[in-house]
Design a protein around this motif. Structure first.
Motif, mmCIF file in Angstrom:
data_model
loop_
_atom_site.group_PDB
_atom_site.id
_atom_site.type_symbol
_atom_site.label_atom_id
_atom_site.label_comp_id
_atom_site.label_asym_id
_atom_site.label_seq_id
_atom_site.Cartn_x
_atom_site.Cartn_y
_atom_site.Cartn_z
ATOM 1 N N ALA A 15 50.659 38.019 44.106
ATOM 2 C CA ALA A 15 51.306 38.798 43.007
ATOM 3 C C ALA A 15 51.814 37.601 42.007
ATOM 4 C CB ALA A 15 52.571 39.632 43.529
ATOM 5 N N LEU A 16 52.203 36.479 42.396
ATOM 6 C CA LEU A 16 52.704 35.387 41.364
ATOM 7 C C LEU A 16 51.417 35.000 40.592
ATOM 8 C CD1 LEU A 16 55.248 33.358 43.440
ATOM 9 C CD2 LEU A 16 55.536 34.779 41.503
ATOM 10 N N VAL A 17 50.148 34.898 41.122
ATOM 11 C CA VAL A 17 48.890 34.395 40.465
ATOM 12 C C VAL A 17 48.486 35.465 39.540
ATOM 13 C CG1 VAL A 17 46.327 33.997 40.888
ATOM 14 C CG2 VAL A 17 48.102 33.006 42.375
ATOM 15 N N TRP A 18 48.567 36.948 39.949
ATOM 16 C CA TRP A 18 48.541 37.960 38.932
ATOM 17 C C TRP A 18 49.283 37.778 37.814
ATOM 18 C CZ3 TRP A 18 50.967 42.875 38.093
ATOM 19 C CH2 TRP A 18 49.966 43.953 37.366
ATOM 20 N N LEU A 19 50.433 37.631 38.104
ATOM 21 C CA LEU A 19 51.484 37.380 36.931
ATOM 22 C C LEU A 19 51.061 36.387 36.253
ATOM 23 C CD1 LEU A 19 54.965 38.510 38.634
ATOM 24 C CD2 LEU A 19 53.583 39.819 36.805
ATOM 25 N N PHE A 20 50.533 35.434 36.621
ATOM 26 C CA PHE A 20 50.117 34.214 35.675
ATOM 27 C C PHE A 20 48.934 34.433 35.083
ATOM 28 C CE2 PHE A 20 47.812 29.968 35.745
ATOM 29 C CZ PHE A 20 48.500 29.434 34.799
ATOM 30 N N VAL A 21 48.026 35.244 35.458
ATOM 31 C CA VAL A 21 46.803 35.576 35.110
ATOM 32 C C VAL A 21 47.349 36.750 33.918
ATOM 33 C CG1 VAL A 21 44.695 36.845 35.247
ATOM 34 C CG2 VAL A 21 45.213 35.375 36.905
ATOM 35 N N LEU A 32 40.601 36.136 31.275
ATOM 36 C CA LEU A 32 41.066 37.064 32.386
ATOM 37 C C LEU A 32 39.644 36.821 33.319
ATOM 38 C CD1 LEU A 32 41.739 39.375 33.834
ATOM 39 C CD2 LEU A 32 40.414 40.800 32.320
ATOM 40 N N LEU A 33 38.541 36.697 32.769
ATOM 41 C CA LEU A 33 37.269 36.299 33.731
ATOM 42 C C LEU A 33 37.450 35.084 34.394
ATOM 43 C CD1 LEU A 33 34.541 37.802 33.962
ATOM 44 C CD2 LEU A 33 33.606 36.245 32.380
ATOM 45 N N LEU A 34 37.731 34.091 33.752
ATOM 46 C CA LEU A 34 37.699 32.652 34.344
ATOM 47 C C LEU A 34 38.776 32.515 35.424
ATOM 48 C CD1 LEU A 34 36.780 30.387 31.462
ATOM 49 C CD2 LEU A 34 35.347 31.142 33.155
ATOM 50 N N LEU A 44 33.788 41.073 35.506
ATOM 51 C CA LEU A 44 33.101 41.675 34.280
ATOM 52 C C LEU A 44 33.630 42.724 33.919
ATOM 53 C CD1 LEU A 44 29.414 40.160 34.972
ATOM 54 C CD2 LEU A 44 31.256 39.266 33.151
ATOM 55 N N PHE A 45 33.666 43.600 34.809
ATOM 56 C CA PHE A 45 34.316 45.036 34.481
ATOM 57 C C PHE A 45 35.459 45.028 33.558
ATOM 58 C CE2 PHE A 45 36.824 48.896 35.037
ATOM 59 C CZ PHE A 45 35.878 49.871 34.763
ATOM 60 N N ALA A 46 36.409 44.353 34.510
ATOM 61 C CA ALA A 46 38.023 44.252 33.779
ATOM 62 C C ALA A 46 37.865 43.526 32.436
ATOM 63 C CB ALA A 46 38.765 43.521 34.770
ATOM 64 N N ALA A 47 36.975 42.659 32.358
ATOM 65 C CA ALA A 47 37.117 41.700 30.902
ATOM 66 C C ALA A 47 36.351 42.662 29.918
ATOM 67 C CB ALA A 47 36.114 40.504 31.293
ATOM 68 N N TRP A 101 38.084 34.473 38.551
ATOM 69 C CA TRP A 101 37.290 33.764 39.543
ATOM 70 C C TRP A 101 38.129 32.716 40.192
ATOM 71 C CZ3 TRP A 101 32.702 32.599 35.641
ATOM 72 C CH2 TRP A 101 32.138 33.823 35.333
ATOM 73 N N LEU A 102 38.852 31.757 39.743
ATOM 74 C CA LEU A 102 39.685 30.903 40.170
ATOM 75 C C LEU A 102 40.765 31.532 41.248
ATOM 76 C CD1 LEU A 102 40.529 27.950 40.206
ATOM 77 C CD2 LEU A 102 41.917 28.126 38.375
ATOM 78 N N ALA A 103 41.289 32.463 40.564
ATOM 79 C CA ALA A 103 42.359 33.254 41.564
ATOM 80 C C ALA A 103 41.794 33.550 42.905
ATOM 81 C CB ALA A 103 43.126 34.331 40.775
ATOM 82 N N VAL A 104 40.508 34.247 43.036
ATOM 83 C CA VAL A 104 39.845 34.775 44.072
ATOM 84 C C VAL A 104 39.710 33.318 45.128
ATOM 85 C CG1 VAL A 104 37.909 35.525 45.333
ATOM 86 C CG2 VAL A 104 38.957 36.730 43.244
ATOM 87 N N SER A 105 39.000 32.467 44.614
ATOM 88 C CA SER A 105 38.999 31.110 45.396
ATOM 89 C C SER A 105 40.331 30.673 46.162
ATOM 90 C CB SER A 105 38.408 30.094 44.567
ATOM 91 O OG SER A 105 36.956 30.445 44.183
ATOM 92 N N LEU A 106 41.273 30.463 45.123
ATOM 93 C CA LEU A 106 42.690 30.057 45.396
ATOM 94 C C LEU A 106 43.011 31.033 46.458
ATOM 95 C CD1 LEU A 106 45.300 28.489 45.106
ATOM 96 C CD2 LEU A 106 46.016 29.954 43.367
ATOM 97 N N MET A 107 43.123 32.414 46.411
ATOM 98 C CA MET A 107 43.804 33.076 47.592
ATOM 99 C C MET A 107 42.753 33.011 48.626
ATOM 100 S SD MET A 107 46.256 34.126 46.064
ATOM 101 C CE MET A 107 46.811 35.080 47.433
ATOM 102 N N ALA A 108 41.573 32.620 48.777
ATOM 103 C CA ALA A 108 40.741 32.551 49.826
ATOM 104 C C ALA A 108 41.241 31.482 50.792
ATOM 105 C CB ALA A 108 39.172 32.491 49.584
ATOM 106 N N TRP A 109 41.423 30.461 49.839
ATOM 107 C CA TRP A 109 42.219 29.154 50.701
ATOM 108 C C TRP A 109 43.401 29.690 51.250
ATOM 109 C CZ3 TRP A 109 46.674 26.352 49.559
ATOM 110 C CH2 TRP A 109 46.792 25.087 50.217
ATOM 111 N N VAL A 110 44.590 30.326 50.529
ATOM 112 C CA VAL A 110 45.846 30.666 51.059
ATOM 113 C C VAL A 110 45.550 31.505 52.318
ATOM 114 C CG1 VAL A 110 47.818 32.281 50.720
ATOM 115 C CG2 VAL A 110 46.921 30.470 49.084
#
Length: 187
Positions: free
Chosen positions: A172-178, A73-75, A40-43, A78-87
């Motif tokens: 980093a790839l996920v971040w670039l995608f975001v 950015l917000l959504l 929320l801060f970043a958004a 949220w998705l990226a954190v879950s994906l990274m937790a799985w990774v």
């Protein structure tokens, strides 16, 4: 935990990690206490930029497009954190897989420096903003390595470093995608 521990956690596997590792909050708790405020801060900083400095970044782009970028950015955060937790969970080589909630907590802590780098958007200097984002990315890499070492690997070895590189490369790839998704409404 004292105020120095968050900074020390970037370059140490000992300071702060032990205290955080004693607790095992749920995924919902980590989301509400770490992910939601950080994202929320970043958004919110993107919204601030849209109102006060839009011409320095994307002249002529309507506010509605900035709002879309902020929502993306917000959504995606949220998705990226879950994906990274799985990774993280799939990548850690332990006698048994760590709990998803613990992996999620680490995945939630890692992007905090990136989200905090959005503070640089208070100033309308794109070069400064990029440098701050890169510093945030580097700090996130430190958090990832030392968090893996403190919570899952416990040996500060080449294997832990290799694991951190692999997970960081995916992140980093996920971040670039975001970032790419964020820029789409602004073009």
């Amino acid at each position: 935990m004292n105020l120095q521990h968050p900074l020390q956690m970037i370059y140490s596997s000992r300071h702060g990690w032990d205290q955080l590792g004693q607790r095992h909050p749920s995924v919902l708790h980590s989301f509400m206490k770490i992910v939601l405020p950080g994202s929320l801060f970043a958004a919110g900083m993107v919204q601030y930029t849209a109102i006060y400095h839009a011409d320095s970044y994307a002249p002529g782009v309507p506010l509605q497009n900035w709002q879309q970028a902020s929502l993306i950015l917000l959504l995606t955060s949220w998705l990226a954190v879950s994906l990274m937790a799985w990774v993280i969970r799939q990548s850690v080589h332990a006698s048994r897989r760590p709990a998803f909630a613990d992996c999620y907590r680490l995945a939630a802590l890692v992007p905090l420096p990136i989200w905090l780098s959005a503070l640089s958007l208070l100033l309308p200097y794109p070069t400064l903003n990029v440098l701050c984002a890169l510093l945030g990315l580097a700090a996130s890499a430190g958090l990832l390595f030392h968090g893996l070492d403190a919570w899952f690997e416990h040996d500060d070895s080449v294997h832990t470093l290799s694991l951190a590189y692999t997970i960081f490369a995916i992140g980093a790839l996920v971040w670039l995608f975001v970032v790419a998704l964020l820029l789409l409404p602004l073009l």
